[in-house]
Scaffold this active site. Structure first.
Site, mmCIF file in Angstrom:
data_model
loop_
_atom_site.group_PDB
_atom_site.id
_atom_site.type_symbol
_atom_site.label_atom_id
_atom_site.label_comp_id
_atom_site.label_asym_id
_atom_site.label_seq_id
_atom_site.Cartn_x
_atom_site.Cartn_y
_atom_site.Cartn_z
ATOM 1 N N CYS A 135 -9.085 1.433 8.770
ATOM 2 C CA CYS A 135 -8.245 2.574 8.377
ATOM 3 C C CYS A 135 -9.019 3.884 8.534
ATOM 4 O O CYS A 135 -9.843 4.226 7.684
ATOM 5 C CB CYS A 135 -7.768 2.400 6.940
ATOM 6 S SG CYS A 135 -6.794 3.783 6.329
ATOM 7 N N CYS A 138 -8.428 6.475 5.831
ATOM 8 C CA CYS A 138 -9.124 6.166 4.571
ATOM 9 C C CYS A 138 -10.626 6.446 4.676
ATOM 10 O O CYS A 138 -11.231 6.991 3.760
ATOM 11 C CB CYS A 138 -8.947 4.696 4.199
ATOM 12 S SG CYS A 138 -7.268 4.086 4.337
ATOM 13 N N ASP A 139 -11.249 6.039 5.775
ATOM 14 C CA ASP A 139 -12.713 5.976 5.816
ATOM 15 C C ASP A 139 -13.375 6.914 6.832
ATOM 16 O O ASP A 139 -14.605 6.986 6.872
ATOM 17 C CB ASP A 139 -13.153 4.526 6.129
ATOM 18 C CG ASP A 139 -12.713 3.579 5.021
ATOM 19 O OD1 ASP A 139 -12.638 4.024 3.867
ATOM 20 O OD2 ASP A 139 -12.437 2.401 5.312
HETATM 21 C C1 LIG Z 1 -10.609 -1.678 3.150
HETATM 22 C C2 LIG Z 1 -9.399 -0.805 2.899
HETATM 23 C C3 LIG Z 1 -9.578 0.478 2.442
HETATM 24 C C4 LIG Z 1 -8.481 1.289 2.203
HETATM 25 N N1 LIG Z 1 -8.691 2.548 1.720
HETATM 26 C C5 LIG Z 1 -7.634 3.325 1.411
HETATM 27 C C6 LIG Z 1 -7.836 4.629 0.871
HETATM 28 O O1 LIG Z 1 -8.963 5.091 0.668
HETATM 29 N N2 LIG Z 1 -6.715 5.361 0.569
HETATM 30 C C7 LIG Z 1 -5.446 4.893 0.789
HETATM 31 O O2 LIG Z 1 -4.483 5.601 0.470
HETATM 32 N N3 LIG Z 1 -5.236 3.679 1.324
HETATM 33 C C8 LIG Z 1 -6.293 2.881 1.641
HETATM 34 N N4 LIG Z 1 -6.081 1.650 2.183
HETATM 35 C C9 LIG Z 1 -4.690 1.227 2.444
HETATM 36 C C10 LIG Z 1 -4.032 0.778 1.118
HETATM 37 O O3 LIG Z 1 -4.876 -0.159 0.505
HETATM 38 C C11 LIG Z 1 -2.659 0.181 1.363
HETATM 39 O O4 LIG Z 1 -1.847 1.109 2.052
HETATM 40 C C12 LIG Z 1 -2.002 -0.180 0.039
HETATM 41 O O5 LIG Z 1 -2.825 -1.052 -0.706
HETATM 42 C C13 LIG Z 1 -0.657 -0.840 0.269
HETATM 43 O O6 LIG Z 1 -0.148 -1.188 -0.968
HETATM 44 P P1 LIG Z 1 0.950 -2.304 -1.181
HETATM 45 O O7 LIG Z 1 1.273 -2.253 -2.622
HETATM 46 O O8 LIG Z 1 2.044 -2.119 -0.214
HETATM 47 O O9 LIG Z 1 0.280 -3.691 -0.788
HETATM 48 P P2 LIG Z 1 -1.155 -4.362 -0.925
HETATM 49 O O10 LIG Z 1 -2.162 -3.469 -1.527
HETATM 50 O O11 LIG Z 1 -1.409 -4.953 0.395
HETATM 51 O O12 LIG Z 1 -0.880 -5.533 -1.972
HETATM 52 C C14 LIG Z 1 -0.124 -6.643 -1.620
HETATM 53 C C15 LIG Z 1 -0.040 -7.559 -2.826
HETATM 54 O O13 LIG Z 1 0.865 -8.624 -2.525
HETATM 55 C C16 LIG Z 1 0.349 -9.807 -3.085
HETATM 56 N N5 LIG Z 1 0.987 -10.940 -2.418
HETATM 57 C C17 LIG Z 1 0.999 -11.270 -1.104
HETATM 58 N N6 LIG Z 1 1.681 -12.421 -0.903
HETATM 59 C C18 LIG Z 1 2.128 -12.793 -2.136
HETATM 60 C C19 LIG Z 1 2.907 -13.899 -2.611
HETATM 61 N N7 LIG Z 1 3.373 -14.846 -1.790
HETATM 62 N N8 LIG Z 1 3.171 -13.979 -3.948
HETATM 63 C C20 LIG Z 1 2.725 -13.017 -4.799
HETATM 64 N N9 LIG Z 1 2.010 -11.958 -4.406
HETATM 65 C C21 LIG Z 1 1.704 -11.858 -3.093
HETATM 66 C C22 LIG Z 1 -1.156 -9.699 -2.907
HETATM 67 O O14 LIG Z 1 -1.810 -10.520 -3.858
HETATM 68 C C23 LIG Z 1 -1.349 -8.209 -3.217
HETATM 69 O O15 LIG Z 1 -1.493 -8.044 -4.588
HETATM 70 C C24 LIG Z 1 -7.162 0.815 2.445
HETATM 71 C C25 LIG Z 1 -6.967 -0.490 2.921
HETATM 72 C C26 LIG Z 1 -8.083 -1.292 3.138
HETATM 73 C C27 LIG Z 1 -7.867 -2.698 3.644
#
Ligand SMILES: Cc1cc2nc3c(=O)[nH]c(=O)nc-3n(C[C@H](O)[C@H](O)[C@H](O)COP(=O)(O)OP(=O)(O)OC[C@H]3O[C@@H](n4cnc5c(N)ncnc54)[C@H](O)[C@@H]3O)c2cc1C
Length: 309
Positions: A135, A138-139
């Site tokens: 990302c 992000c980084d």
């Molecule tokens: C290394 C890294 C660094 C990042 N840094 C940043 C940053 O600095 N700033 C920023 O804004 N964004 C950052 N991002 C991006 C950000 O993390 C994502 O955009 C954000 O987390 C998306 O949120 P979400 O709630 O859609 O899903 P996610 O955070 O992907 O969460 C998905 C959830 O679904 C759950 N899940 C999946 N399948 C199932 C199932 N079958 N049953 C129950 N639960 C399930 C998982 O356990 C998880 O809890 C980063 C991403 C990464 C990988």
């Protein structure tokens, strides 16, 4: 089967899930969340989040996610750290199976996120978050005046590379072929940038590092197996993301890559099932946008439930 019929079951505990949980709990919907195999979501994998409003000094990803959980639980969100195995969306109430037990809900909010696709090259696991990222938004800012490589040949790789020129002294795009999936305009913008070099017919064979982090990579030419070394302190893998939707078994309309499609506001092709965050988002993929959509999904679910009465 669990006896109680829930107004809302939230699947996934990233920023989208916890925000949906916070709003649903404050709206007295008595929500239940299944947090999944990675409780807290993708931000559990990162040390510094500097772009989420409200944290002037930045905050560690796991710490931020713990705070989001605490805030939602304070208003009554019930969280189970378990994975949803399958769902039945054919009729209401919807059914959700967790560790063999059946749960029922009038509405579902799906926030299962997406996973970046990694290369799987030697040394990658150890350097994730220590120089290798997926990302740039992000980084990127952590690599001021440093040399960076970007791996990929599509629009995302071109966009990430062009964005990274704001910080890096040099960006090298590494692509395994000489044909690019990127649109011509995106390719041209990257190719003509004075800080960007493009190397074709190269793939990463091994990541190189020292005690401080990433130092470079060994690149292999797939045509003859010859090896070249490149130096860099940062690497961004931009070869795509995979939304986590397989447990839905095609009961909800998705695009060809598996991202859930919104039909009406945050409602999906199944009435009463809402989706938020990276599982629907092919463009922004940020914590703040996921949280914003989690709020929208909760309000949409609440209004939809009201309309049913
Ligand atoms: C290394 C890294 C660094 C990042 N840094 C940043 C940053 O600095 N700033 C920023 O804004 N964004 C950052 N991002 C991006 C950000 O993390 C994502 O955009 C954000 O987390 C998306 O949120 P979400 O709630 O859609 O899903 P996610 O955070 O992907 O969460 C998905 C959830 O679904 C759950 N899940 C999946 N399948 C199932 C199932 N079958 N049953 C129950 N639960 C399930 C998982 O356990 C998880 O809890 C980063 C991403 C990464 C990988």
């Amino acid at each position: 089967m669990s006896d109680d019929l829930r107004n809302v079951i939230i699947i996934g505990s990233g920023p989208a899930g916890y925000t949906a949980g916070l709003y649903s709990a404050r709206a007295m919907l008595d929500p239940l969340m299944f947090a999944g195999y990675m409780s807290g979501g993708q931000l559990m994998l990162t040390s510094d989040v500097e772009n989420f409003p409200g944290y002037p000094q930045g905050i560690g990803g796991p710490e931020m996610m713990m705070q989001l959980r605490e805030q939602a639980e304070r208003f009554g969100l019930e969280v189970e750290d378990k994975n949803v195995e399958r769902v039945d969306l054919k009729e209401r109430p919807f059914k959700v199976w967790v560790e063999g037990q059946e749960f029922r809900a009038e509405t579902l909010i799906i926030c299962t996120g997406a996973e970046a696709i990694w290369l799987g090259a030697e040394g990658e696991e150890e350097q994730k978050g220590r120089g290798i990222s997926t990302c740039a938004t992000c980084d990127g800012a952590f690599f001021r005046d440093e040399e960076i490589i970007v791996i990929g040949g599509g629009d995302s790789a071109m966009e990430e590379a062009t964005f990274l020129t704001r910080f890096a002294s040099k960006v090298t795009i590494i692509h395994r072929r000489d044909v690019f999936k990127a649109s011509k305009v995106m390719y041209d913008r990257a190719a003509s940038h004075p800080k960007i070099e493009i190397k074709t017919f190269r793939s990463v064979k091994k990541w190189l590092s020292d005690e401080k982090g990433l130092t470079g990579a060994l690149l292999e030419d797939p045509r003859d197996g010859s090896i070249e070394q490149i130096e860099c302190s940062g690497a961004f893998i931009a070869i795509g993301h995979k939304p986590i939707t397989s447990f839905l078994e095609d009961q909800i309309e998705t695009d060809e890559s598996g991202y859930i499609i919104h039909k009406h506001n945050t409602m999906t092709s199944v009435e009463g099932v809402f989706a938020a965050g990276d599982v629907v988002d092919t463009r922004y993929r940020q914590a703040i946008t996921a949280a914003g959509m989690g709020c929208q999904a909760s309000i949409d679910a609440e209004r939809w439930l009201e309309d049913q009465e």
